[in-house]
Design a protein around this motif. Structure first.
Motif, PDB file in Angstrom:
ATOM      1  N   ASP A 135      36.698  24.900 -82.772  1.00 53.33           N
ATOM      2  CA  ASP A 135      37.346  23.779 -82.658  1.00 53.33           C
ATOM      3  C   ASP A 135      36.958  22.991 -81.504  1.00 53.33           C
ATOM      4  O   ASP A 135      36.840  21.778 -81.304  1.00 53.33           O
ATOM      5  CB  ASP A 135      38.896  23.729 -83.176  1.00 53.33           C
ATOM      6  N   LEU A 136      37.083  23.673 -80.246  1.00 58.54           N
ATOM      7  CA  LEU A 136      36.871  23.332 -79.015  1.00 58.54           C
ATOM      8  C   LEU A 136      35.578  22.649 -78.780  1.00 58.54           C
ATOM      9  O   LEU A 136      35.372  21.760 -78.257  1.00 58.54           O
ATOM     10  CB  LEU A 136      37.139  24.299 -77.919  1.00 58.54           C
ATOM     11  N   MET A 141      31.674  17.983 -78.522  1.00 54.58           N
ATOM     12  CA  MET A 141      30.525  17.689 -79.439  1.00 54.58           C
ATOM     13  C   MET A 141      30.573  16.029 -80.065  1.00 54.58           C
ATOM     14  O   MET A 141      29.611  15.605 -80.545  1.00 54.58           O
ATOM     15  CB  MET A 141      29.640  18.415 -80.346  1.00 54.58           C
ATOM     16  N   SER A 142      31.892  15.723 -80.134  1.00 52.99           N
ATOM     17  CA  SER A 142      32.313  14.426 -80.872  1.00 52.99           C
ATOM     18  C   SER A 142      32.403  13.145 -79.437  1.00 52.99           C
ATOM     19  O   SER A 142      32.110  13.544 -78.515  1.00 52.99           O
ATOM     20  CB  SER A 142      33.526  14.638 -81.367  1.00 52.99           C
ATOM     21  N   ASN A 143      32.526  11.922 -80.145  1.00 58.05           N
ATOM     22  CA  ASN A 143      32.348  10.986 -79.189  1.00 58.05           C
ATOM     23  C   ASN A 143      33.394  10.967 -78.258  1.00 58.05           C
ATOM     24  O   ASN A 143      34.653  11.288 -78.417  1.00 58.05           O
ATOM     25  CB  ASN A 143      32.762   9.565 -79.957  1.00 58.05           C
ATOM     26  N   GLY A 144      32.956  10.954 -76.810  1.00 58.10           N
ATOM     27  CA  GLY A 144      33.964  10.980 -75.884  1.00 58.10           C
ATOM     28  C   GLY A 144      34.143  12.447 -75.317  1.00 58.10           C
ATOM     29  O   GLY A 144      34.736  12.660 -74.265  1.00 58.10           O
ATOM     30  N   GLY A 145      33.507  13.579 -76.264  1.00 56.29           N
ATOM     31  CA  GLY A 145      33.636  14.924 -75.719  1.00 56.29           C
ATOM     32  C   GLY A 145      32.825  15.150 -74.257  1.00 56.29           C
ATOM     33  O   GLY A 145      31.861  14.351 -74.087  1.00 56.29           O
ATOM     34  N   TRP A 160      33.644  28.015 -72.644  1.00 49.06           N
ATOM     35  CA  TRP A 160      34.467  29.053 -73.091  1.00 49.06           C
ATOM     36  C   TRP A 160      35.410  28.316 -74.327  1.00 49.06           C
ATOM     37  O   TRP A 160      35.866  27.379 -74.155  1.00 49.06           O
ATOM     38  CB  TRP A 160      35.469  29.247 -71.883  1.00 49.06           C
ATOM     39  N   THR A 161      35.615  29.051 -75.314  1.00 49.94           N
ATOM     40  CA  THR A 161      36.606  28.856 -76.345  1.00 49.94           C
ATOM     41  C   THR A 161      37.230  30.148 -76.561  1.00 49.94           C
ATOM     42  O   THR A 161      36.917  31.380 -76.478  1.00 49.94           O
ATOM     43  CB  THR A 161      35.651  28.391 -77.511  1.00 49.94           C
ATOM     44  N   PRO A 162      38.527  30.066 -77.367  1.00 50.74           N
ATOM     45  CA  PRO A 162      39.268  31.331 -77.522  1.00 50.74           C
ATOM     46  C   PRO A 162      38.253  32.092 -78.436  1.00 50.74           C
ATOM     47  O   PRO A 162      38.802  33.392 -78.506  1.00 50.74           O
ATOM     48  CB  PRO A 162      40.481  30.570 -78.368  1.00 50.74           C
ATOM     49  N   GLU A 163      37.520  31.575 -79.068  1.00 47.77           N
ATOM     50  CA  GLU A 163      36.632  32.514 -80.167  1.00 47.77           C
ATOM     51  C   GLU A 163      35.364  33.372 -79.372  1.00 47.77           C
ATOM     52  O   GLU A 163      34.837  34.038 -80.045  1.00 47.77           O
ATOM     53  CB  GLU A 163      36.049  31.581 -81.286  1.00 47.77           C
TER      54      GLU A 163
END
Length: 210
Positions: A135-136, A141-145, A160-163
């Motif tokens: 999800d992170l 990668m979305s608009n404003g990311g 880094w992500t929890p996954e």
């Protein structure tokens, strides 16, 4: 001065000298001990910095390699045309499951100049199975990311992500004619997981557990 008094004085002098020598040796011992401990501490610190810099260098090699790979694709005429007009032929030819294995990536994403995802595919390059984006990463990668920044032509590093952690590269899509003019038509993102194999390989090279 009687012989008795002389012996008594000599004993006192010898006692004072002995105490002074003991104090001197004790002082020298603690000074030497402190110097040795400081020296060992500095040596340990220097060795740790060498290990960390070496490990960082191995990761940086992955970042640089993926960045070069992403940049080649992003500035390729076929990718530029795909960003303008998505077509199945480009996907079948260049973004097949085999391509993920060859590129050693888990994610291939094309985003238009407004931040809308044109194409996104995730495949575990090691197993060939479909791979879900954390999800992170999807938000980045979305608009404003963080990975979609109109003010930056290229973004590369470790994400880094929890996954898990990923080597990731985000590059503006341009064709060869438009690069010098500063024109762009979206963003290409590739990502590669920092796998246990890479950490194990790094540990073997550095002779320490990472």
């Amino acid at each position: 001065m009687t012989e008795k008094n002389f012996k008594g004085l000599r004993t006192k002098i010898l006692t004072i000298l002995a105490v002074a020598m003991i104090l001197l040796f004790t002082l020298l011992f603690f000074v030497a001990r402190t110097a040795l401990l400081d020296g060992f501490a500095q040596l340990e610190k220097d060795n740790t910095l060498v290990y960390l810099n070496s490990a960082a260098g191995l990761i940086q090699e992955q970042v640089d390699q993926l960045h070069s790979q992403t940049r080649d694709y992003a500035h390729w005429e076929d990718t530029y045309q795909f960003a303008i007009s998505p077509n199945q032929s480009y996907i079948d030819t260049n973004i097949s499951d085999e391509a993920f294995a060859n590129l050693k990536i888990n994610g291939f994403v094309v985003v238009d100049p407004k931040g809308k995802t044109i194409f996104r595919k995730g495949v575990d390059f090691a197993t060939g199975k479909l791979w879900q984006f954390p999800d992170l990463l999807l938000r980045a990668m979305s608009n404003g990311g963080k990975l979609i920044d109109p003010t930056k032509n290229e973004i590369s590093g470790v994400f880094w992500t929890p996954e898990g952690s990923f080597v990731i590269s985000s590059v503006d899509i341009r064709n060869s004619q438009s690069q010098s003019l500063g024109r762009r038509h979206g963003t290409l993102i590739m990502l590669r997981p920092i796998s246990q194999d890479l950490l194990r390989h790094s540990s073997e090279i550095l002779a320490v557990k990472i």
